[in-house]
Each structure stands twice: as C-alpha cells, then as structure tokens.
Design a protein around this motif. Structure first.
Motif, PDB file in Angstrom:
ATOM      1  N   PRO A  12      79.890  17.255  76.695  1.00 38.52           N
ATOM      2  CA  PRO A  12      80.929  16.334  76.217  1.00 38.52           C
ATOM      3  C   PRO A  12      80.803  16.152  74.703  1.00 38.52           C
ATOM      4  N   CYS A  13      81.919  16.211  73.996  1.00 39.87           N
ATOM      5  CA  CYS A  13      81.873  16.149  72.530  1.00 39.87           C
ATOM      6  C   CYS A  13      82.927  15.211  71.973  1.00 39.87           C
ATOM      7  N   TYR A  14      82.507  14.422  71.017  1.00 40.69           N
ATOM      8  CA  TYR A  14      83.436  13.656  70.195  1.00 40.69           C
ATOM      9  C   TYR A  14      82.936  13.734  68.757  1.00 40.69           C
ATOM     10  N   ASN A  15      83.644  14.507  67.928  1.00 40.18           N
ATOM     11  CA  ASN A  15      83.276  14.700  66.518  1.00 40.18           C
ATOM     12  C   ASN A  15      81.855  15.245  66.363  1.00 40.18           C
ATOM     13  N   VAL A  42      82.703  23.073  76.974  1.00 40.42           N
ATOM     14  CA  VAL A  42      82.719  21.977  76.012  1.00 40.42           C
ATOM     15  C   VAL A  42      83.941  21.105  76.296  1.00 40.42           C
ATOM     16  N   ILE A  43      83.704  19.818  76.541  1.00 35.24           N
ATOM     17  CA  ILE A  43      84.794  18.881  76.807  1.00 35.24           C
ATOM     18  C   ILE A  43      85.081  18.154  75.492  1.00 35.24           C
ATOM     19  N   ASN A  44      86.148  18.553  74.828  1.00 31.01           N
ATOM     20  CA  ASN A  44      86.499  17.958  73.536  1.00 31.01           C
ATOM     21  C   ASN A  44      87.321  16.697  73.772  1.00 31.01           C
ATOM     22  N   ASP A  45      86.669  15.540  73.564  1.00 34.41           N
ATOM     23  CA  ASP A  45      87.271  14.255  73.915  1.00 34.41           C
ATOM     24  C   ASP A  45      88.073  13.681  72.745  1.00 34.41           C
ATOM     25  N   CYS A  46      89.120  14.447  72.358  1.00 40.23           N
ATOM     26  CA  CYS A  46      90.011  14.029  71.263  1.00 40.23           C
ATOM     27  C   CYS A  46      89.264  13.854  69.947  1.00 40.23           C
ATOM     28  N   SER A  47      88.428  14.805  69.606  1.00 40.28           N
ATOM     29  CA  SER A  47      87.730  14.753  68.317  1.00 40.28           C
ATOM     30  C   SER A  47      88.730  14.787  67.172  1.00 40.28           C
ATOM     31  N   THR A  48      88.397  14.080  66.095  1.00 42.02           N
ATOM     32  CA  THR A  48      89.261  14.077  64.910  1.00 42.02           C
ATOM     33  C   THR A  48      88.747  15.027  63.840  1.00 42.02           C
ATOM     34  N   ASP A  49      87.608  15.668  64.090  1.00 47.42           N
ATOM     35  CA  ASP A  49      87.102  16.679  63.163  1.00 47.42           C
ATOM     36  C   ASP A  49      87.439  18.065  63.729  1.00 47.42           C
ATOM     37  N   ASN A  50      86.760  19.107  63.267  1.00 52.51           N
ATOM     38  CA  ASN A  50      87.087  20.470  63.712  1.00 52.51           C
ATOM     39  C   ASN A  50      86.156  20.967  64.809  1.00 52.51           C
ATOM     40  N   THR A  51      85.719  20.061  65.683  1.00 49.66           N
ATOM     41  CA  THR A  51      84.878  20.449  66.816  1.00 49.66           C
ATOM     42  C   THR A  51      85.511  21.585  67.619  1.00 49.66           C
ATOM     43  N   ALA A  52      86.788  21.452  67.948  1.00 52.78           N
ATOM     44  CA  ALA A  52      87.471  22.468  68.760  1.00 52.78           C
ATOM     45  C   ALA A  52      87.480  23.825  68.062  1.00 52.78           C
ATOM     46  N   PHE A  58      83.243  30.843  69.815  1.00 52.82           N
ATOM     47  CA  PHE A  58      82.350  31.356  70.853  1.00 52.82           C
ATOM     48  C   PHE A  58      83.204  31.792  72.039  1.00 52.82           C
ATOM     49  N   SER A  59      83.399  33.074  72.161  1.00 50.19           N
ATOM     50  CA  SER A  59      84.317  33.590  73.179  1.00 50.19           C
ATOM     51  C   SER A  59      83.819  33.337  74.595  1.00 50.19           C
ATOM     52  N   ASP A  60      82.506  33.169  74.772  1.00 49.10           N
ATOM     53  CA  ASP A  60      81.956  32.955  76.110  1.00 49.10           C
ATOM     54  C   ASP A  60      82.046  31.505  76.565  1.00 49.10           C
ATOM     55  N   ALA A  61      82.384  30.606  75.652  1.00 47.93           N
ATOM     56  CA  ALA A  61      82.414  29.182  76.000  1.00 47.93           C
ATOM     57  C   ALA A  61      83.822  28.769  76.444  1.00 47.93           C
ATOM     58  N   VAL A  62      83.870  27.882  77.424  1.00 47.30           N
ATOM     59  CA  VAL A  62      85.133  27.303  77.875  1.00 47.30           C
ATOM     60  C   VAL A  62      85.381  26.030  77.067  1.00 47.30           C
ATOM     61  N   LEU A  63      86.572  25.905  76.513  1.00 50.93           N
ATOM     62  CA  LEU A  63      86.945  24.704  75.776  1.00 50.93           C
ATOM     63  C   LEU A  63      87.993  23.943  76.583  1.00 50.93           C
ATOM     64  N   LEU A  64      87.654  22.714  76.965  1.00 49.18           N
ATOM     65  CA  LEU A  64      88.587  21.852  77.680  1.00 49.18           C
ATOM     66  C   LEU A  64      88.982  20.718  76.739  1.00 49.18           C
ATOM     67  N   ASP A  65      90.206  20.790  76.217  1.00 48.82           N
ATOM     68  CA  ASP A  65      90.711  19.804  75.260  1.00 48.82           C
ATOM     69  C   ASP A  65      91.398  18.669  76.008  1.00 48.82           C
ATOM     70  N   LEU A  66      90.858  17.475  75.916  1.00 48.75           N
ATOM     71  CA  LEU A  66      91.473  16.331  76.584  1.00 48.75           C
ATOM     72  C   LEU A  66      92.642  15.804  75.756  1.00 48.75           C
ATOM     73  N   PRO A  67      93.772  15.467  76.395  1.00 50.85           N
ATOM     74  CA  PRO A  67      94.942  14.981  75.652  1.00 50.85           C
ATOM     75  C   PRO A  67      94.778  13.559  75.141  1.00 50.85           C
ATOM     76  N   GLY A  74      84.717   9.855  81.593  1.00 58.53           N
ATOM     77  CA  GLY A  74      85.891  10.679  81.886  1.00 58.53           C
ATOM     78  C   GLY A  74      85.703  12.121  81.462  1.00 58.53           C
ATOM     79  N   ALA A  75      85.051  12.323  80.321  1.00 54.18           N
ATOM     80  CA  ALA A  75      84.782  13.687  79.858  1.00 54.18           C
ATOM     81  C   ALA A  75      83.876  14.418  80.842  1.00 54.18           C
ATOM     82  N   MET A  76      82.841  13.720  81.313  1.00 55.29           N
ATOM     83  CA  MET A  76      81.932  14.350  82.265  1.00 55.29           C
ATOM     84  C   MET A  76      82.626  14.651  83.586  1.00 55.29           C
TER      85      MET A  76
END
Length: 258
Positions: A12-15, A42-52, A58-67, A74-76
């Motif tokens: 789970p990530c936020y910024n 990686v669960i991107n929990d609406c980061s305001t930086d360039n986390t996404a 990283f092509s092997d990583a799954v990025l799940l961008d939360l709206p 909730g991210a977990m």
C-alpha cells in the motif's frame, strides 16, 4: 514437477515515490525458493506525488490505482481481493516506505509452510533488534498487546506491525471484511474470533526511507482512544454475530428434532 506457489506482495502506498523504487528493486532481486513465485502489487492510494510513475517503470509489478483515497485498510482489502480472485496461495503485506526488510520474506513463507498458522507477523520486539519506533508508539503497542490479550486470550507482541503473511484462509476472511483506518491491532480481534491462528517471527525493522507516517498528525492519546473504540466495536459486533448464529443453529435443530 508441481507448480510453484503464487505469492503476492501487497504494497500500500501514499506518496512513497522516494522509497518504492528501491523497495521494488530489492524485492525482485530477492533469492527465493523455486517452490514460490513472487509478484508485487502496489496499491496507489491517490498519491499526489509521482509514486505511480515510478511503479510503472517496473514491468513485473502490478499497479492498482485507487480512484479515491481509502486509507490503509481499504488499500489492503483491494490487494486481498486481487490476490484472492487471481488464485494466489499467499499474500504478504509490506509497507511502501522501506521499513519492512524484504529479505525476511523467505522466513515468513517458511513459517507458513509448516502448516500450523494462518497469519505470520514480523515482530520487532521478539529479539528487540533494529528500529524500535518512538517511546510513545512503543507504549501504545504494549497497551494494545494487553487489550487484545484480555479480549482474545492471545498475545501478539507487535500488533501494529504491517509486515504480515496471509494464507488462503486468512485471505478469504480479509476479502469479506478488513478494518478500515488502523487495521493492524483491530484485525487481531477479527482473526482471533474467527478461529485463525497467528504466529510471530523476529524481524529487524528499518527506519522509514521516505514519505510521511499515516498517523504522524495525530497525538498518541487520540490514536489510542480511537483504535480502542474500534477494537471494542469489532469485538462486540463479532461476539453478537456469533451468539446470533449459535442461537439460529439451536433453533433450527429444535425444529428439525420436533
């Protein structure tokens, strides 16, 4: 030859732009037993930086961008649902700030493979090595340890640790319900009252490598009061639910017998 077991590392990530790149590089360079196959989500929990943007490198990583921002719980749960629906055998939570040493992942899996637990928690307090957190937060952790023990009868030394492994049984439960704002201590109640077994292994935590703690804006007293209310609410809700289920089962048995 049997297929390797699928392991999803839920981050789970936020910024966390400053720390997520090094974390993913370390994760994908990890030497792992051939019986396991690792995948990072990686669960991107609406980061305001360039986390996404960092994760997309990283092509092997799954990025799940939360709206919308869902918070850590909730991210977990988003990660749990992804793991469950895609047939993963294990899910491991690892924070995006670099505090959790991914080198210990084989030890989490080894403990889980012994088959006598549903959840394995990495504890910084079993051997008291590495980063031990602040004095105030250690006091809070001791308090929650005593509270959870009083309510469930089990002792978890590092009940706020977010470095956790979940097997399929724990995943199925977490998909149905996982606490929201401060899930780690509260989820101990959920797991214990549903009959899941928990084990801890010693871990040397690192200091945060970047970003800002999700609870840094709150005082220790406010945090403890809020989580205490959450724990008691969860405990009473589950106890009431189980009592109703037993009552319903007893009624059904009486009707059948008559």
């Amino acid at each position: 030859m049997s297929q390797p077991k699928k392991v999803l590392i839920i981050i789970p990530c936020y910024n966390e732009a400053a720390s997520i790149g090094p974390l993913l590089r370390e994760l994908y360079s990890l030497t792992i037993d051939e019986n396991f196959e690792l995948k990072a989500a990686v669960i991107n929990d609406c980061s305001t930086d360039n986390t996404a943007d960092v994760v997309r490198r990283f092509s092997d990583a799954v990025l799940l961008d939360l709206p919308v921002n869902l918070g850590i719980g909730g991210a977990m749960q988003t990660g749990f649902k992804y793991a469950y629906e895609n047939g993963f055998d294990y899910a491991i939570q690892a924070d995006g700030d670099g505090q959790h040493p991914v080198s210990v992942i084989p030890d989490l899996l080894s403990e889980a493979e012994k088959g006598n637990c549903d959840i394995v928690i990495g504890s910084r307090f079993l051997e008291k090595k590495g980063f031990q957190s602040s004095t105030a937060r250690r006091a809070g952790i001791r308090y929650f340890k005593q509270l959870n023990r009083a309510l469930t009868g089990i002792t978890v030394t590092d009940n706020t640790s977010g470095f956790r492994l979940f097997n399929k049984r724990a995943l199925e439960l977490s998909v149905q319900y996982y606490p929201d704002k401060y899930p780690e201590p509260e989820s101990i109640i959920v797991f214990a009252l549903n009959g899941l077994t928990i084990k801890e292994i010693p871990v040397e935590m690192n200091e945060r490598q970047g970003g800002v703690s999700s609870i840094s804006a709150f005082s220790a007293v406010y945090y403890m009061c809020k989580v205490t209310l959450g724990i008691f609410y969860t405990f009473m809700r589950l106890k009431t639910q189980f009592k109703w289920q037993r009552s319903r089962s007893s009624l059904s048995l009486q009707v059948y017998s008559s």
